[in-house]
Design an enzyme around this catalytic site. Structure first.
Site, PDB file in Angstrom:
ATOM      1  N   ARG A  23      62.784  68.000  21.556  1.00 11.33           N
ATOM      2  CA  ARG A  23      63.833  66.990  21.680  1.00 11.33           C
ATOM      3  C   ARG A  23      64.130  66.225  20.382  1.00 11.33           C
ATOM      4  NH1 ARG A  23      62.124  63.562  26.656  1.00 11.33           N
ATOM      5  NH2 ARG A  23      60.108  64.541  26.288  1.00 11.33           N
ATOM      6  N   ASN A  60      48.672  56.998  33.279  1.00  9.44           N
ATOM      7  CA  ASN A  60      47.780  57.493  32.229  1.00  9.44           C
ATOM      8  C   ASN A  60      48.412  57.283  30.857  1.00  9.44           C
ATOM      9  OD1 ASN A  60      45.922  58.958  30.724  1.00  9.44           O
ATOM     10  ND2 ASN A  60      46.834  60.945  31.276  1.00  9.44           N
TER      11      ASN A  60
HETATM   12  C1  UD1 Z   1      50.615  63.646  29.204  1.00  2.00           C
HETATM   13  C2  UD1 Z   1      49.648  63.479  30.352  1.00  2.00           C
HETATM   14  C3  UD1 Z   1      50.137  62.368  31.272  1.00  2.00           C
HETATM   15  C4  UD1 Z   1      50.291  61.086  30.503  1.00  2.00           C
HETATM   16  C5  UD1 Z   1      51.204  61.287  29.309  1.00  2.00           C
HETATM   17  C6  UD1 Z   1      51.164  60.067  28.432  1.00  2.00           C
HETATM   18  C7  UD1 Z   1      48.696  65.704  30.757  1.00  2.00           C
HETATM   19  C8  UD1 Z   1      48.718  66.900  31.622  1.00  2.00           C
HETATM   20  N1  UD1 Z   1      49.556  64.722  31.068  1.00  2.00           N
HETATM   21  O1  UD1 Z   1      51.838  64.124  29.722  1.00  2.00           O
HETATM   22  O2  UD1 Z   1      49.228  62.162  32.329  1.00  2.00           O
HETATM   23  O3  UD1 Z   1      50.815  60.062  31.343  1.00  2.00           O
HETATM   24  O4  UD1 Z   1      50.760  62.404  28.506  1.00  2.00           O
HETATM   25  O5  UD1 Z   1      52.111  60.160  27.421  1.00  2.00           O
HETATM   26  O6  UD1 Z   1      47.916  65.633  29.813  1.00  2.00           O
HETATM   27  N2  UD1 Z   1      49.827  69.376  23.390  1.00  2.00           N
HETATM   28  C9  UD1 Z   1      49.153  70.367  22.707  1.00  2.00           C
HETATM   29  N3  UD1 Z   1      48.974  71.587  23.308  1.00  2.00           N
HETATM   30  C10 UD1 Z   1      49.444  71.844  24.557  1.00  2.00           C
HETATM   31  C11 UD1 Z   1      50.144  70.823  25.240  1.00  2.00           C
HETATM   32  C12 UD1 Z   1      50.312  69.601  24.635  1.00  2.00           C
HETATM   33  O7  UD1 Z   1      48.713  70.178  21.561  1.00  2.00           O
HETATM   34  O8  UD1 Z   1      49.240  72.962  25.017  1.00  2.00           O
HETATM   35  C13 UD1 Z   1      50.005  68.068  22.741  1.00  2.00           C
HETATM   36  C14 UD1 Z   1      51.460  67.754  22.489  1.00  2.00           C
HETATM   37  O9  UD1 Z   1      51.853  68.198  21.200  1.00  2.00           O
HETATM   38  C15 UD1 Z   1      51.472  66.239  22.604  1.00  2.00           C
HETATM   39  C16 UD1 Z   1      50.337  65.926  23.575  1.00  2.00           C
HETATM   40  O10 UD1 Z   1      49.530  67.067  23.611  1.00  2.00           O
HETATM   41  O11 UD1 Z   1      51.202  65.597  21.380  1.00  2.00           O
HETATM   42  C17 UD1 Z   1      50.813  65.549  24.978  1.00  2.00           C
HETATM   43  O12 UD1 Z   1      51.500  66.618  25.578  1.00  2.00           O
HETATM   44  P1  UD1 Z   1      52.794  66.407  26.482  1.00  2.00           P
HETATM   45  O13 UD1 Z   1      53.294  67.732  26.900  1.00  2.00           O
HETATM   46  O14 UD1 Z   1      53.736  65.498  25.795  1.00  2.00           O
HETATM   47  O15 UD1 Z   1      52.186  65.659  27.773  1.00  2.00           O
HETATM   48  P2  UD1 Z   1      52.993  64.785  28.810  1.00  2.00           P
HETATM   49  O16 UD1 Z   1      53.781  65.659  29.692  1.00  2.00           O
HETATM   50  O17 UD1 Z   1      53.712  63.706  28.099  1.00  2.00           O
END
Ligand code: UD1
Ligand code: CA
Length: 502
Positions: A22, A180
């Site tokens: 985004r 969270n």
């Molecule tokens: C996540 C949390 C949610 C919380 C929210 C807070 C989970 C499943 N959910 O959701 O409970 O309220 O953050 O902002 O954790 N990332 C990786 N590898 C992956 C997936 C993600 O490195 O395979 C990193 C992303 O780059 C990012 C972070 O992890 O920096 C969070 O991932 P994102 O997909 O944004 O999680 P949310 O859906 O926001």
């Protein structure tokens, strides 16, 4: 882990593998600058300052670039990198980081897109975790709009049971306002087994880190885990993630407001503070005054008692004490000693080094230019690739011709040289101590110590020029104007034109 260490090391794990679609950018989200530093660097910094011994970053999109940025910001620190080539969820990210986290007593998990997170908040989360001895401690906050966040499900006694992601929540769960925040601490000895038990059986088909909560809340078998603690953030803005450029701008403004207040508390005065930009690595001494629209960028260091006037921009500059930068001057990678005065409208480019009490005035550009103490270039000059000694006076309109179309060459002006106005130095050229350059001279050869260099065409004189040439033409023009006004041509207006000059 060495047997001599006082305690097992504490590690932080920063999840930074995502692309950040985004942002609509060629640059991966965690590398977008936030107050002058890539977002991910802010989080590594906060993690180290919270007291962890080692920081492991999970990298995926543009992994090499992310790694390079982190390594160059923290040379010699204990860093690890875990490649996650396919982003299969936050739990999967932690799984791929496990080898790099081996031996850690506690793992502090942080998401890579929350640059407002403060080191002291992370330190409080770590101490809350230690105080209650839980297997896992999550950071939560009460959201006025919980959309998109994982909801915290507690039992009637307030015990944390699980986190349910927005996409998987029932209508009753969607109504929960405690969410969270994203960061958590997990005991190192129970992490591996718990991660191995996670499955992607959910709406998004991802391996959720948040499923660890249910696992630890109901310990089974030999886990010896003792439940989940929740640390409720008092300032939820810290957990705010960045997904769009608009959010980046909003959060940067929040951080900037805090930074301005911090510097004011430390003795820096600001006129119209809302218009001043100060990036996160800047350092400013007491009793320095910043005017409106000043921008202090990069690793700029400013001494005490300086004055930076309106509209000045300093990028990675070093200023001693009592330096005065006048309005609308721009300086980048320049070093200025105590008492230097610059501008208004000066341009100091990289490699500029100004000694004590040097004065550089309006419309002067410098580049790779060293000026010794008390030297002056007060007006309209280009000083590139030059070594200027002390007490040198550079007259208005002086230009170093440093570039011959292929190579750059240096100009050397030794101590006490006096340069008259409108001088060109065709480099390479050296002017000895106390030499004088006459105004209008093009210096093409070295000038010995104490000599006068004078090179300009001889002046011619034409006597009576006004009476014989200018005055008749002026009178004729005046008469023609008069005739046009009255309609009566006069003798002067109809006389043949005398325009030949001698
Ligand atoms: C996540 C949390 C949610 C919380 C929210 C807070 C989970 C499943 N959910 O959701 O409970 O309220 O953050 O902002 O954790 N990332 C990786 N590898 C992956 C997936 C993600 O490195 O395979 C990193 C992303 O780059 C990012 C972070 O992890 O920096 C969070 O991932 P994102 O997909 O944004 O999680 P949310 O859906 O926001
Ligand atoms: Ca997110």
């Amino acid at each position: 882990m060495s047997s001599t260490s006082r305690r097992a090391p504490v590690a932080a794990c920063i999840l930074a593998a995502g692309k950040g679609t985004r942002m609509r950018s060629r640059l991966v989200k965690v590398l977008h600058p936030f107050l002058g530093r890539p977002m991910v660097v802010h989080l590594v910094d906060a993690a180290f300052r919270s007291g962890v011994d080692r920081v492991v970053t999970v990298v995926g999109h543009q992994a090499d670039d992310v790694r390079k940025e982190v390594e160059s910001a923290f040379p010699g620190w204990s860093l690890g990198f875990a490649p996650q080539s396919e982003q299969r969820g936050t739990g999967h990210a932690l799984q791929v980081a496990l080898p790099a986290l081996a031996g850690a007593s506690e793992v502090l998990v942080i998401y890579g897109d929350t640059p407002l997170l403060q080191a002291k908040t992370l330190a409080l989360l770590l101490s809350a975790h230690r105080a209650f001895g839980h297997a896992m401690t999550i950071a939560t906050f009460i959201a006025s709009d919980p959309t998109g966040y994982g909801r915290i499900v507690r039992d009637a006694d307030g015990k944390v049971l699980r986190i349910v992601e927005h996409a998987d929540a029932t209508p009753a769960e969607l109504a929960l306002q405690e969410v969270n925040a994203g960061m958590c601490v997990i005991r190192g000895d129970v992490l591996e087994a718990a991660l191995a038990s996670l499955t992607p059986h959910n709406a998004q088909g991802e391996i959720y880190l948040t499923d660890l909560v249910a696992r630890f809340a109901e310990p089974s078998g030999s886990d010896a885990a003792r439940g989940v603690g929740a640390f409720i953030l008092t300032d939820p803005i810290e957990a705010q993630g960045i997904n769009t450029r608009a959010q980046l701008a909003q959060l940067e403004e929040v951080a900037l407001k805090r930074l301005r207040l911090t510097w004011m508390d430390r003795g820096v005065s600001m006129q119209d503070p809302g218009s001043i930009r100060i990036e996160s690595e800047v350092d400013i001494g007491e009793d320095t005054l910043l005017g409106p629209n000043v921008q202090l960028l990069g690793k700029t260091r400013i001494g005490q008692g300086c004055r930076i006037d309106a509209g000045a921009l300093l990028d990675t500059c070093e200023l001693g004490d009592f330096v005065h930068i006048k309005a609308y001057s721009v300086a980048s990678h320049a070093r200025l000693a105590t008492g230097v005065e610059v501008g208004p409208f000066a341009h100091l480019r990289s490699g500029t080094e100004l000694g004590e009490r040097v004065k550089v005035g309006n419309f002067v550009e410098t580049k790779q230019a060293r000026m010794g103490p008390h030297s002056k270039a007060s007006h309209l000059s280009y000083l590139g690739d030059c070594d200027i000694g002390r007490n040198v006076n550079v007259g208005a309109g002086t230009i170093t011709c440093n570039y011959d179309g292929v190579d750059k060459h240096r100009t050397v002006l030794e101590d006490g040289v006096f340069v008259g106005s409108d001088t060109q130095f065709v480099a390479p050229v050296r002017v000895g101590r106390n030499a004088t350059i006459a105004a209008g001279t093009t210096v093409v050869r070295d000038v010995p110590e104490g000599a006068l260099a004078l090179a300009r065409s001889e002046q011619r004189l034409i006597e009576g020029y006004y009476e014989n040439h200018r005055k008749p033409r002026e009178e004729k023009k005046k008469a023609a104007r008069e005739a046009a006004r009255t309609g009566h041509p006069t003798a002067a207006a109809t006389a043949p034109t005398e325009r030949k000059e001698s």
